[in-house]
Write an enzyme that holds these catalytic residues in place. Structure first.
Site, PDB file in Angstrom:
ATOM      1  N   CYS A 173     -22.678  -7.671 -19.278  1.00 28.03           N
ATOM      2  CA  CYS A 173     -21.356  -7.758 -18.448  1.00 28.03           C
ATOM      3  C   CYS A 173     -20.615  -6.593 -19.256  1.00 28.03           C
ATOM      4  CB  CYS A 173     -20.847  -8.973 -18.622  1.00 28.03           C
ATOM      5  SG  CYS A 173     -22.055 -10.309 -17.698  1.00 28.03           S
ATOM      6  N   GLY A 201       0.925  -1.185  -0.098  1.00 26.64           N
ATOM      7  CA  GLY A 201       0.116  -0.004  -0.066  1.00 26.64           C
ATOM      8  C   GLY A 201       0.811   1.505  -0.025  1.00 26.64           C
ATOM      9  N   CYS A 207     -18.384 -12.718 -19.916  1.00 27.07           N
ATOM     10  CA  CYS A 207     -19.522 -12.860 -20.269  1.00 27.07           C
ATOM     11  C   CYS A 207     -19.326 -13.968 -21.556  1.00 27.07           C
ATOM     12  CB  CYS A 207     -19.939 -11.537 -21.104  1.00 27.07           C
ATOM     13  SG  CYS A 207     -21.787 -11.633 -21.594  1.00 27.07           S
ATOM     14  N   CYS A 265     -25.524 -12.946 -21.073  1.00 27.45           N
ATOM     15  CA  CYS A 265     -25.299 -14.424 -20.426  1.00 27.45           C
ATOM     16  C   CYS A 265     -26.048 -14.609 -19.400  1.00 27.45           C
ATOM     17  CB  CYS A 265     -23.735 -14.316 -20.045  1.00 27.45           C
ATOM     18  SG  CYS A 265     -23.512 -13.466 -18.892  1.00 27.45           S
ATOM     19  N   CYS A 310     -27.354  -9.744 -16.718  1.00 26.15           N
ATOM     20  CA  CYS A 310     -26.646  -9.309 -18.077  1.00 26.15           C
ATOM     21  C   CYS A 310     -27.792  -9.824 -19.175  1.00 26.15           C
ATOM     22  CB  CYS A 310     -25.338 -10.054 -17.946  1.00 26.15           C
ATOM     23  SG  CYS A 310     -24.634 -10.059 -19.766  1.00 26.15           S
TER      24      CYS A 310
END
Lengths: 233, 318, 262
Positions: free
Chosen positions: B281, B47, B287, B259, B256
């Site tokens: 998606c 970080g 997808c 899909c 979606c």
């Protein structure tokens, strides 16, 4: 304890640096003792230094040389040269002072002005309110004024607030600078009563009382202050 | 990279040829060593933003100069690279960067998340869970999460050093007082390993939970700002929030259209001039894989027809 | 109860602080002790070193010589040499600074509530509802309409900004607060209101205070003790009423005699 305050060889001069380095002597080798339970009236012509002496005793003016010994909390301390923190402590617990004028703080209600000496000692407002109310009533301050700031009060009212404030807490020593000046005879009588009560409770007093009648009723003895005549050296 | 990851999508063919006159992966070896050292430090301090000597790259700032330098320093001939831009493999930027590495490093490229060893991304994390051994490289425009709150760079450094992050919560507080919720939807700040507050780059906050304890190595490159930082595998990543306003990801009321997935990040697509909309998606690979596996959204056919007839299709479906 | 304070150790002990800017003197050999609940005024004309001294003792400027000892809740620390994390922790939990210019002390683009809440959140409070409640409470204490909680300080008047600064500093109940000319730039009625508010809070919270000002009336009202500065040196110090009623040093006499009486 033979005395409450012992003033020993006190010297005080004012130097006015901004006015041609003028030197104004006020006290030279001044002696005085205040015994427990005693009530001393300072006498002498106007301008001789009576108020100055009270202010010296209160630490408001700086002592030139000599000692101002005070019994405080079982110790003996010298007001002359004590550090400010200690003077504040002495003022909080040992020496009370009623000046000629109330130094008004904007927006603070009269009742709080009166309670302040007690609240700074750590008491809650609730505990001390009855005492403050009692004093204000006795001094004939109308109840509707209690919650107002004394800024707008008349001179006499301000002076009575000042006295109520001075006597809300009890001190071993009280310094009084003309407490009854600018008061009518009725209120003046009440103030004398209040002072007598304080004396009855063991407070020792040093005061300036111009009114002879008041002086006779309160003072156990008088101390005369002599002018220091020699203005040079 | 691990052996089993080397299976290529274009098996059988040879690796692409490296263009003459370029060092492997474009950058010179000294630069790559410098960047690798930076990466090692970044991995060691999760970080923490490590400064590095960012180079001029043959693409403009803001197009992924940081990510591309990180990728160039990490990539080896055996690696398989996937590049996505907002989840899609087929946008100009993604295509260009893939081609850049296939020309300068001769590596295989892929669109399949599972097959890639290195995934360079702009603004998304793939829906497919990343494995240990994979590396995900984020393109970062502004690495400093405190930038817009505390303008003094020196003070910001001090705040990181002393872990003084009260001001981050002031930002969240302001959101709640103004909008009734934490309005930040992208680049949602996180606390890494209980130590540094970090910008996750402008990924949707939907992707934030994927960063927590991710098995893959995450590296963030900011080219213009000359910073690299990292989240090593299996590191705690917590999105900042209040006890009474906990962190939440966005949800969609629909699936979606292609899909039928009900748990992926959806893009809204305007289909025609009448403003009809479609949700699909954002992760094209995810997808496509689902469609290939037989999943179907409620509008799969009609969309393909619409795309063919109007030519407005924003994406190609398998 | 009687000996409540006198046995305590001072809250702040300043030992011979000097600050040089190259060959120029910022302040020279300043010494004092500040006790719990006490307010110290530092007065003097512009350029006399008041602000330099304040910055040195409040940990914002490193003095060239001398030491500042602060007795924090966790023991006495040397403010000039303590590790930075410890120093900053003490500064944001036990101390506060109110600046002359509210822009230095407030975040002007953050709402009043956010400004007040910042220290709470910096000290680990992670509950929006509680932050908000305490911010509302403090707005009331400093006499700002609670409905202004979501407004930014740049929409506030000068007096409100100063009061907001005070709320922002006092919300963590610090023990010591530094003020740099808190009332200059405010008109007189607003000044009085601010001073009275401060007086009340100082008593209520048992705060200690160091207040830098060129206004002697302000010190009369707020400070127990005074230090008079000139050319970087303390020319006189003592009880406020003693310094103002019986000034000893020529410069103090000049200062006192220059006050305008309405």
């Amino acid at each position: 304890m033979k005395w409450m305050i012992d003033v020993d060889r006190l010297n005080k001069n004012f130097f006015l640096h901004t006015q041609g380095e003028a030197k104004i002597p006020v006290f030279r080798d001044f002696h005085m003792k205040l015994k427990p339970g005693e009530s001393i009236a300072l006498v002498g012509p106007s301008g001789v230094g009576k108020s100055t002496l009270l202010r010296l005793l209160y630490g408001n003016y700086k002592t030139g040389s000599g000692k101002i010994l005070v019994h405080h909390n079982g110790d003996v301390l010298n007001m002359a040269g004590a550090d400010p923190h200690m003077i504040l402590h002495i003022r909080k617990w040992t020496i009370g002072y009623v000046s000629q004028f109330l130094r008004v703080i904007p927006r603070v209600p009269a009742i709080q002005v009166v309670m302040e000496p007690l609240t700074v000692r750590g008491a809650s407002e609730k505990e001390v309110r009855p005492r403050a109310e009692e004093l204000l009533s006795r001094l004939r301050i109308p109840e509707r004024l209690w919650s107002l700031s004394p800024t707008t009060f008349s001179g006499g009212e301000q002076q009575r607030i000042n006295i109520a404030r001075g006597f809300s807490a009890t001190y071993p020593v009280m310094l009084l600078d003309e407490p009854t000046a600018s008061l009518d005879p009725v209120n003046s009588g009440t103030v004398v009563e209040i002072i007598k009560e304080a004396i009855g409770m063991g407070t020792s007093i040093i005061g300036i009382f111009h009114d002879e009648d008041v002086r006779n009723r309160l003072a156990s003895r008088c101390v005369e202050i002599q002018p220091v005549n020699n203005h040079t050296k | 990279m691990k052996k089993q990851l080397k299976r290529q999508s274009n098996t059988g063919k040879d690796r692409p040829r490296i263009m003459a006159g370029y060092n492997f992966a474009y950058l010179d070896e000294q630069t790559k060593r410098m960047i690798r050292r930076t990466i090692l430090k970044a991995v060691a301090i999760p970080g923490y933003q490590v400064p590095f000597g960012s180079r001029e790259m043959p693409l403009p700032y803001g197009w992924g100069t940081g990510g591309i330098q990180v990728t160039a320093s990490l990539i080896g001939p055996e690696d398989t690279l996937k590049v996505i831009d907002q989840g899609a493999d087929d946008t100009t930027n993604a295509v260009s960067i893939r081609r850049f590495f296939s020309r300068t490093a001769g590596v295989h490229t892929t669109t399949r998340t599972r097959e890639a060893t290195i995934i360079q991304t702009r603004h998304r994390i793939p829906e497919t869970h990343l494995r240990n051994g994979q590396i995900i490289v984020y393109q970062v425009p502004i690495p400093e999460p405190l930038r817009f709150i505390e303008p003094r760079a020196k003070e910001v450094l001090r705040m990181h050093a002393l872990k003084e992050y009260g001001i981050m919560f002031v930002k969240l507080y302001e959101d709640i007082s103004r909008y009734g919720r934490i309005a930040k939807a992208f680049d949602y700040p996180v606390l890494v390993n209980d130590r540094y507050v970090m910008s996750p780059s402008p990924i949707p906050k939907f992707d934030n939970p994927k960063m927590d304890c991710m098995p893959a190595l995450q590296i963030f490159g900011a080219g213009r700002e000359k910073r690299i930082y990292s989240v090593p595998p299996y590191t705690k990543v917590k999105s900042l929030d209040f006890e009474d306003y906990p962190f939440e990801v966005e949800r969609w009321s629909r699936c979606c259209a292609l899909c039928g997935s009900d748990n992926s990040y959806l893009d809204e697509i305007i289909m025609d001039d009448r403003g009809s909309k479609l949700f699909v998606c954002s992760d094209t690979d995810h997808c496509n894989e689902r469609v290939a596996g037989g999943y179907k959204g409620n509008q799969a056919e009609s969309i393909e027809e619409a795309q063919i007839s109007t030519g407005t299709g924003a994406r190609k479906c398998a | 109860m009687c000996m409540k304070n006198s046995d305590d150790i001072p809250l702040l002990k300043v030992e011979s602080i000097s600050k040089y800017y190259g060959r120029r003197i910022g302040c020279l050999g300043i010494e004092f002790e500040l006790w719990p609940g006490e307010a110290l005024g530092i007065v003097g004309e512009s350029g006399s070193g008041k602000t330099t001294l304040l910055n040195c003792i409040s940990g914002q400027l490193e003095p060239s010589e001398g030491a500042v000892w602060y007795s924090s809740n966790g023991g006495v620390i040397d403010m000039c040499n303590a590790p930075e994390p410890q120093r900053r922790l003490v500064m944001r939990t036990e101390m506060g600074t109110v600046y002359q210019n509210p822009r230095d002390g407030l975040r002007m683009h953050v709402s009043a509530g956010g400004n007040i809440g910042e220290r709470l959140m910096a000290n680990g409070l992670r509950h929006y509802g509680q932050v908000r409640r305490r911010a509302l409470n403090w707005l009331e204490k400093v006499e700002i309409d609670q409905e202004r909680i979501d407004d930014t300080p740049d929409t506030f008047s000068g007096g409100m900004q100063q009061r907001l600064q005070i709320a922002r500093n006092l919300v963590t109940r610090p023990r010591l607060i530094f003020m740099d000319e808190p009332t200059s730039g405010l008109d007189v009625s607003v000044q009085a209101r601010l001073l009275d508010l401060l007086r009340g809070l100082v008593t209520e919270l048992d705060l200690s205070m160091v207040i830098v000002t060129h206004d002697l009336a302000v010190t009369r009202l707020l400070a127990h003790r005074l230090i008079v500065m000139r050319g970087g040196k303390a020319v006189e110090s003592g009880l406020t009423d003693q310094v103002l009623d019986d000034p000893q040093h020529p410069y103090t006499q000049l200062l006192v005699s220059s006050i305008l009486q309405p």
